[in-house]
Design an enzyme around this catalytic site. Structure first.
Site, PDB file in Angstrom:
ATOM      1  N   GLY A 147     -24.034  14.216  73.179  1.00 59.82           N
ATOM      2  CA  GLY A 147     -23.784  13.390  74.360  1.00 59.82           C
ATOM      3  C   GLY A 147     -22.434  13.671  74.959  1.00 59.82           C
ATOM      4  O   GLY A 147     -21.802  14.686  74.651  1.00 59.82           O
ATOM      5  N   ASN A 148     -21.995  12.807  75.840  1.00 59.39           N
ATOM      6  CA  ASN A 148     -20.692  12.979  76.493  1.00 59.39           C
ATOM      7  C   ASN A 148     -20.038  11.619  76.685  1.00 59.39           C
ATOM      8  O   ASN A 148     -20.637  10.587  76.402  1.00 59.39           O
ATOM      9  CB  ASN A 148     -20.851  13.730  77.819  1.00 59.39           C
ATOM     10  CG  ASN A 148     -21.707  12.964  78.809  1.00 59.39           C
ATOM     11  OD1 ASN A 148     -21.306  11.927  79.325  1.00 59.39           O
ATOM     12  ND2 ASN A 148     -22.910  13.454  79.042  1.00 59.39           N
TER      13      ASN A 148
END
Ligand code: CTP
Ligand code: CA
Length: 229
Positions: free
Chosen positions: A33-34
């Site tokens: 993810g980020n």
């Protein structure tokens, strides 16, 4: 521009905004993810609503409430975000891709939790995800506006602006909102500076301030472009 002059200038306009960051599952408990929080996308939704638009946000892992009168669709992966955005885009006048989209996903998703093997490392095979913005731009209906974002850092191959201009030409969006990212800029609920580029990579406007001020500055350009088509 604070946008106060713009009250009601998006009355009846259907605006769809993606926000947050997609996650790509790796195994039963892990994902790639980020750090996107969704603040800018949600500020855009809020600002568009204030100006009279009919607003839907497609939210990927956004831990924020939506404002009153804003419709919300929650998604997780890039594929889910893409499907939701394409469905919404069919009836939208303005489509904004403010979400941070995972560029790659694990080639295999283990149904169990991946275990360590001794002291050995682990190599992950990643495959590209779809480019949602590119597809939305290619499928754009007459009169529909597509807005993208680009979080850029300068590097050996070019400056923030050079990378941004090349991306604007590659994506073909009506407006590409460029912000420089780094440890202290761009992420979370902090002041923001955005330069807006057209599909040829030319800078058409810039705005600096809180995410709500930036959102109104972007919508000022959306209103201007709507008058051109
Ligand atoms: N975007 C998208 N689908 C992807 C990747 C990005 O729709 N698979 C959108 C983002 O929501 C944003 C714009 O494209 O509006 C630019 O995203 P960015 O990550 O800056 O560009 P990329 O084309 O992914 O290029 P790179 O990450 O290599 O700089
Ligand atoms: Ca990317």
């Amino acid at each position: 521009s604070g946008g106060a002059e713009g009250w009601g200038d998006l009355h009846g306009v259907r605006v769809v905004v993606s926000a947050g960051g997609t996650r790509e599952p790796l195994d039963a408990v892990r994902f790639l993810g980020n750090r996107s929080t969704g603040h800018q996308g949600f500020a855009l939704a809020e600002a568009a609503r204030e100006r009279g638009a009919d607003v839907t946000v497609v939210a990927a892992h956004v831990n924020l409430p939506v404002g009153e009168g804003i419709a919300r669709i929650d998604v997780s992966t890039t594929a889910e975000l893409g499907a939701a955005m394409r469905a919404q885009a069919e009836s939208a006048d303005v489509v904004v891709m403010a979400a941070a989209v995972a560029d790659f996903r694990p080639a295999q998703v283990a149904g169990h939790k991946i275990k360590k093997s001794g002291d050995g490392g682990l190599t992950l095979e990643l495959v590209p995800t779809e480019d949602i913005l590119k597809r939305l731009t290619a499928a754009r209906r007459p009169g529909q506006l597509v807005v993208g974002f680009a979080a850029e850092t300068g590097d050996d191959s070019g400056s923030v602006v050079e990378h941004g201009a090349a991306k604007a030409r590659r994506k073909g969006a009506d407006l590409l909102c460029l912000n420089e990212v780094g440890a202290a800029k761009g992420f979370g609920d902090r002041p923001n500076a955005v330069r807006m580029l057209d599909a040829q990579g030319a800078e058409v406007a810039s705005v600096e301030g809180s995410k709500l001020v930036v959102a109104h500055g972007i919508l000022d350009q959306v209103v201007r472009l709507r008058h051109q088509v």
